[in-house]
Motif scaffolding. Structure first.
Motif, PDB file in Angstrom:
ATOM      1  N   ALA A  16      -3.263  -6.265 -19.892  1.00 33.84           N
ATOM      2  CA  ALA A  16      -2.306  -5.325 -18.875  1.00 33.84           C
ATOM      3  C   ALA A  16      -2.122  -3.952 -19.413  1.00 33.84           C
ATOM      4  N   LYS A  17      -2.086  -3.929 -20.568  1.00 28.19           N
ATOM      5  CA  LYS A  17      -2.050  -2.519 -21.000  1.00 28.19           C
ATOM      6  C   LYS A  17      -3.466  -1.741 -20.998  1.00 28.19           C
ATOM      7  N   THR A  18      -4.486  -2.352 -20.864  1.00 24.76           N
ATOM      8  CA  THR A  18      -5.681  -1.993 -20.710  1.00 24.76           C
ATOM      9  C   THR A  18      -5.899  -1.530 -19.077  1.00 24.76           C
ATOM     10  N   TYR A  19      -5.336  -2.387 -18.042  1.00 24.65           N
ATOM     11  CA  TYR A  19      -5.414  -2.270 -16.904  1.00 24.65           C
ATOM     12  C   TYR A  19      -4.462  -0.873 -16.567  1.00 24.65           C
ATOM     13  N   ALA A  20      -3.566  -0.887 -17.343  1.00 15.98           N
ATOM     14  CA  ALA A  20      -2.526   0.239 -16.808  1.00 15.98           C
ATOM     15  C   ALA A  20      -3.047   1.549 -17.271  1.00 15.98           C
ATOM     16  N   GLU A  21      -3.806   1.615 -18.199  1.00 18.75           N
ATOM     17  CA  GLU A  21      -4.384   2.981 -18.516  1.00 18.75           C
ATOM     18  C   GLU A  21      -5.655   3.387 -17.681  1.00 18.75           C
ATOM     19  N   MET A  22      -6.103   2.434 -17.013  1.00 20.04           N
ATOM     20  CA  MET A  22      -7.086   2.690 -16.245  1.00 20.04           C
ATOM     21  C   MET A  22      -6.991   3.401 -14.816  1.00 20.04           C
ATOM     22  N   GLU A  23      -7.736   4.202 -14.507  1.00 22.62           N
ATOM     23  CA  GLU A  23      -7.605   4.771 -12.981  1.00 22.62           C
ATOM     24  C   GLU A  23      -7.293   3.553 -12.172  1.00 22.62           C
ATOM     25  N   PRO A  24      -5.727   3.946 -11.390  1.00 24.50           N
ATOM     26  CA  PRO A  24      -5.526   2.774 -10.191  1.00 24.50           C
ATOM     27  C   PRO A  24      -6.583   2.176  -9.234  1.00 24.50           C
ATOM     28  N   ALA A  25      -7.404   2.995  -9.190  1.00 24.78           N
ATOM     29  CA  ALA A  25      -8.549   2.587  -7.869  1.00 24.78           C
ATOM     30  C   ALA A  25      -9.522   1.585  -8.691  1.00 24.78           C
ATOM     31  N   ASN A  26      -9.725   1.877 -10.195  1.00 23.33           N
ATOM     32  CA  ASN A  26     -10.799   1.277 -10.747  1.00 23.33           C
ATOM     33  C   ASN A  26     -10.142   0.039 -11.227  1.00 23.33           C
ATOM     34  N   ALA A  27      -8.867  -0.164 -11.483  1.00 18.56           N
ATOM     35  CA  ALA A  27      -8.122  -1.310 -11.937  1.00 18.56           C
ATOM     36  C   ALA A  27      -8.172  -2.376 -10.873  1.00 18.56           C
ATOM     37  N   ASP A  44      -0.555 -13.040 -14.276  1.00 16.12           N
ATOM     38  CA  ASP A  44       0.122 -12.682 -15.566  1.00 16.12           C
ATOM     39  C   ASP A  44      -0.071 -11.376 -16.008  1.00 16.12           C
ATOM     40  N   ILE A  45      -1.068 -10.726 -15.582  1.00 11.19           N
ATOM     41  CA  ILE A  45      -1.393  -9.234 -15.919  1.00 11.19           C
ATOM     42  C   ILE A  45      -0.339  -8.333 -15.272  1.00 11.19           C
ATOM     43  N   ILE A  46      -0.114  -8.828 -14.003  1.00 12.46           N
ATOM     44  CA  ILE A  46       0.433  -7.795 -13.175  1.00 12.46           C
ATOM     45  C   ILE A  46       2.084  -8.142 -13.564  1.00 12.46           C
ATOM     46  N   ARG A  47       2.448  -9.127 -13.716  1.00 13.68           N
ATOM     47  CA  ARG A  47       3.661  -9.410 -14.284  1.00 13.68           C
ATOM     48  C   ARG A  47       4.237  -8.746 -15.477  1.00 13.68           C
ATOM     49  N   LEU A  48       3.224  -8.531 -16.370  1.00 12.46           N
ATOM     50  CA  LEU A  48       3.582  -7.760 -17.520  1.00 12.46           C
ATOM     51  C   LEU A  48       3.474  -6.264 -17.637  1.00 12.46           C
ATOM     52  N   MET A  49       2.920  -5.759 -16.234  1.00 15.29           N
ATOM     53  CA  MET A  49       3.073  -4.267 -16.321  1.00 15.29           C
ATOM     54  C   MET A  49       4.395  -3.584 -15.900  1.00 15.29           C
ATOM     55  N   LYS A  50       4.465  -2.382 -15.846  1.00 14.06           N
ATOM     56  CA  LYS A  50       5.659  -1.732 -15.368  1.00 14.06           C
ATOM     57  C   LYS A  50       5.429  -1.767 -13.894  1.00 14.06           C
TER      58      LYS A  50
END
Length: 82
Positions: A16-27, A44-50
């Protein structure tokens, strides 16, 4: 079993942290591919993100996929609370 679940939970938090740090289009592109392989993991990943982070990613997804993801999240939340 509990230790294994804790390791999985930590791995999902890291993802989740990795995806959050990526460019939104790439994620969004990567998550869209992952959705076809393991939709539960994406949820699960989306649920853990802000909220702001997940919103930026979902804005970059195909609208039909983003809608399906939101529907599945809502269903999952209802099942956990009810």
């Amino acid at each position: 079993e509990i230790i294994k679940q804790e390791a999985v939970d930590q791995q999902v938090k890291t993802m989740a942290k990795t995806y959050a740090e990526m460019e939104p289009a790439n994620a969004a592109a990567v998550m869209s591919e992952l959705w076809n392989k393991d939709s539960g993991l994406v949820l699960d990943i989306i649920r853990l993100m802000k909220a702001e982070e997940s919103a930026e990613i979902m804005e970059n997804m195909e609208p039909a996929l983003a809608a399906e993801l939101m529907q599945k999240l809502a269903e999952r939340n209802l099942n956990k609370s009810g």
